[in-house]
Design an enzyme around this catalytic site. Structure first.
Site, PDB file in Angstrom:
ATOM      1  N   HIS A  67      16.625 -26.826 -87.339  1.00  0.00           N
ATOM      2  CA  HIS A  67      15.847 -28.060 -87.233  1.00  0.00           C
ATOM      3  C   HIS A  67      15.959 -28.879 -88.518  1.00  0.00           C
ATOM      4  CE1 HIS A  67      11.814 -30.235 -87.220  1.00  0.00           C
ATOM      5  NE2 HIS A  67      12.354 -30.619 -86.093  1.00  0.00           N
ATOM      6  N   ASP A 116      18.800 -35.882 -86.870  1.00  0.00           N
ATOM      7  CA  ASP A 116      18.000 -37.016 -86.385  1.00  0.00           C
ATOM      8  C   ASP A 116      18.685 -38.273 -86.896  1.00  0.00           C
ATOM      9  OD1 ASP A 116      15.684 -35.655 -85.150  1.00  0.00           O
ATOM     10  OD2 ASP A 116      15.342 -34.921 -87.188  1.00  0.00           O
ATOM     11  N   GLU A 118      20.814 -29.574 -86.210  1.00  0.00           N
ATOM     12  CA  GLU A 118      20.233 -30.808 -85.682  1.00  0.00           C
ATOM     13  C   GLU A 118      20.426 -31.987 -86.640  1.00  0.00           C
ATOM     14  OE1 GLU A 118      16.095 -31.591 -85.814  1.00  0.00           O
ATOM     15  OE2 GLU A 118      16.078 -32.589 -83.879  1.00  0.00           O
ATOM     16  N   GLU A 146      19.979 -36.236 -82.416  1.00  0.00           N
ATOM     17  CA  GLU A 146      18.900 -36.912 -81.678  1.00  0.00           C
ATOM     18  C   GLU A 146      18.930 -38.407 -81.974  1.00  0.00           C
ATOM     19  OE1 GLU A 146      14.796 -35.772 -82.475  1.00  0.00           O
ATOM     20  OE2 GLU A 146      14.075 -37.477 -81.292  1.00  0.00           O
ATOM     21  N   HIS A 149      15.008 -38.366 -90.414  1.00  0.00           N
ATOM     22  CA  HIS A 149      14.105 -38.101 -89.293  1.00  0.00           C
ATOM     23  C   HIS A 149      13.281 -39.311 -88.874  1.00  0.00           C
ATOM     24  CE1 HIS A 149      10.345 -36.880 -87.313  1.00  0.00           C
ATOM     25  NE2 HIS A 149      11.174 -36.137 -86.613  1.00  0.00           N
TER      26      HIS A 149
HETATM   27  O1  G3P Z   1      14.324 -33.015 -81.548  1.00  0.00           O
HETATM   28  C1  G3P Z   1      13.589 -31.865 -81.342  1.00  0.00           C
HETATM   29  C2  G3P Z   1      12.563 -31.865 -82.387  1.00  0.00           C
HETATM   30  O2  G3P Z   1      13.222 -32.019 -83.601  1.00  0.00           O
HETATM   31  C3  G3P Z   1      11.639 -32.983 -82.131  1.00  0.00           C
HETATM   32  O3  G3P Z   1      10.834 -33.091 -83.168  1.00  0.00           O
HETATM   33  O4  G3P Z   1       9.973 -34.867 -84.540  1.00  0.00           O
HETATM   34  O5  G3P Z   1      11.303 -33.045 -85.564  1.00  0.00           O
HETATM   35  O6  G3P Z   1      12.411 -34.778 -84.202  1.00  0.00           O
HETATM   36  P1  G3P Z   1      11.163 -33.996 -84.429  1.00  0.00           P
HETATM   37 CA    CA Z   2      14.579 -34.070 -83.816  1.00  0.00          CA
END
Ligand code: G3P
Ligand code: CA
Length: 469
Positions: free
Chosen positions: A39, A68, A66, A167, A81
């Site tokens: 994450h 963002d 991941e 994302e 993010h």
């Molecule tokens: O994208 C899955 C998770 O990361 C969603 O939470 O707010 O950390 O992007 P966030």
């Molecule tokens: Ca995310």
């Protein structure tokens, strides 16, 4: 001489051994199918979203990293993010006066060259995470392209396929600012060789209409067809909004978790993700007991977020981070988790396999991604302090992170919930016949291809910039 009775005993014993062997093999396969999603990279160990953190997450054996994604003023896609720079950079110090009326510094108001001058800072400085004194370390905001270049390079040198999990953040916000972030992101993905459902990527977004648009309009234009993941928010968040009568209204996600909603999604989506508190309440009861098996029946994976080892982030129905992983992977039956502590989760799954014969997973209907480790087992997973304190005032993100003060309670039994099998509907996927797919296993670095300038469909872009600026 062996008599008939002896024969029967031998046969029964053999059948018993074979049965045991098959059971153990099945459990191994299940544990191996579970995935770890780093994450925001290895954010629990080395701050979120920077290139060293990506390298660390890869070295720790994460299945997916991941990213963002948001856009800059000059149309660059960066890995960050929030749409704002405040939480993780020294922007206020370096660019005083550049904030908007709400007091925040938006990445979209800065050029990439300006953003590259910023230093990252640890957003949870008092939590036992990385020290917030990196002035000499040059940890900076990466572009999406830089991150993909790093990952593609590591795939070559480590001889492994490294998953990515980008994302697209708040398409509604970017649209309001006159930018089509989805098109920018999929073009970059295409340029770096991500084209088909066989590529190790899940492209995620909270915005259901945008995912539909990506699948129906953008992918065909770019001759791509990637696995998509629908993120599910509560109805109070900022993740998805639509313009109605001049007002930006929060999206209502209620339809998605119904059987008919899931079935509709499964026509173009490979998986769903949600805050873990949407699946399990504070007492450890399943809130949507059929959701995981329904999704599996329709061929979709389930990847909840966000799993952290800080004491305050471990819900009261379990005692430790590892118990939390055990609960979600093997009781709730999810296929993967987003975690800040990717190294610990990888080690958990590695250790868990030999001990797991007693407890099969809930629903192995979906074949997940195989766990691929580095040629040599990772030795970099650090000895972490157990359950470091996260201070009360830490702005923990996500709608449902567990309350800090909840006392430890005995885990409530998970209700038995046999789920009637849903009839999977055939998924309409455009034939990727014109795409040349990489051979499985070894992944060559694709030479960046020049992507033809596509005709951007505008039908689903109700841009109302004027009224919202
Ligand atoms: O994208 C899955 C998770 O990361 C969603 O939470 O707010 O950390 O992007 P966030
Ligand atoms: Ca995310």
């Amino acid at each position: 001489m062996v008599n008939w009775v002896d024969c029967k005993i031998i046969v029964m014993k053999s059948v018993g051994w074979i049965f045991l062997l098959l059971t153990v093999m099945a459990v191994f396969a299940q544990a191996n199918d579970k995935i770890v999603i780093a994450h925001r990279a290895a954010s629990g160990y080395l701050m979120e979203h920077n290139l060293p953190s990506v390298t660390l997450a890869v070295a720790m054996g994460s299945d997916y990293i991941e990213q963002d994604l948001v856009m800059t003023q000059d149309d660059q896609v960066i890995v960050l993010h929030d749409p704002t720079l405040d939480r993780v950079t020294n922007v206020a110090e370096l660019f005083p006066g550049r904030e908007r009326k709400d007091g925040k510094f938006y990445a979209i108001d800065f050029t990439l060259a300006e953003i590259k001058q910023l230093h990252l800072k640890e957003p949870y400085p008092n939590s036992g995470r990385f020290p917030d004194n990196n002035k000499n370390l040059q940890l900076i905001v990466p572009t999406f392209k830089e991150e993909l270049e790093l990952i593609r390079g590591l795939e070559k040198t480590l001889h492994k396929d490294i998953g990515i999990y980008p994302e697209i953040k708040q398409p509604w916000f970017h649209r309001k600012e006159g930018k089509d972030i989805s098109m920018a992101v999929v073009k970059i993905l295409r340029e770096y060789g991500y084209k088909s459902q066989d590529d190790k990527i899940f492209l995620q977004c909270f915005d259901p209409d945008e995912l539909r648009r990506i699948h129906d309009e953008l992918f065909p234009v770019l001759q791509m067809n990637l696995k998509l993941v629908q993120l599910i928010d509560d109805n109070n968040g900022n993740e998805t909004k639509s313009l109605q009568w001049g007002e930006w209204i929060n999206y209502n996600y209620d339809w998605i978790t119904s059987k008919s909603g899931l079935r509709a999604l499964s026509a173009y989506v490979a998986g769903i993700g949600m805050d873990k508190s949407m699946l399990v309440d504070k007492a450890g009861n399943l809130l949507l007991p059929e959701l995981v098996s329904d999704a599996h029946s329709l061929g979709m994976v389930v990847h909840p977020y966000t799993f952290r080892r800080e004491k305050e982030s471990v819900p009261p129905y379990v005692a430790t981070f590892e118990e939390l992983l055990e609960f979600f992977y093997f009781k709730v039956g999810v296929d993967g988790v987003f975690t800040d502590y990717c190294g610990d989760a990888v080690v958990f799954l590695q250790k868990r396999v030999p001990d797991s014969a007693a407890e099969p997973a809930v629903d192995p209907a979906v074949e997940g991604e195989g766990r691929e480790m580095l040629p040599a087992q990772p030795t970099v997973a650090p000895e972490l302090p157990q359950s470091p304190e996260m201070p009360q005032d830490v702005p923990v993100d996500g709608p449902g992170v567990s309350p800090v003060t909840a006392p430890t309670v005995e885990a409530a039994p998970v209700p038995e919930s046999p789920v009637p099998a849903l009839t999977p509907e055939p998924v309409q996927v455009p034939s990727p016949s014109s795409l040349s797919l990489p051979e499985p296993g070894m992944v060559p670095i694709p030479a960046p291809v020049s992507v033809p300038e596509p005709v951007i469909p505008t039908t689903s872009l109700p841009i109302d910039v004027k009224s919202q600026k």
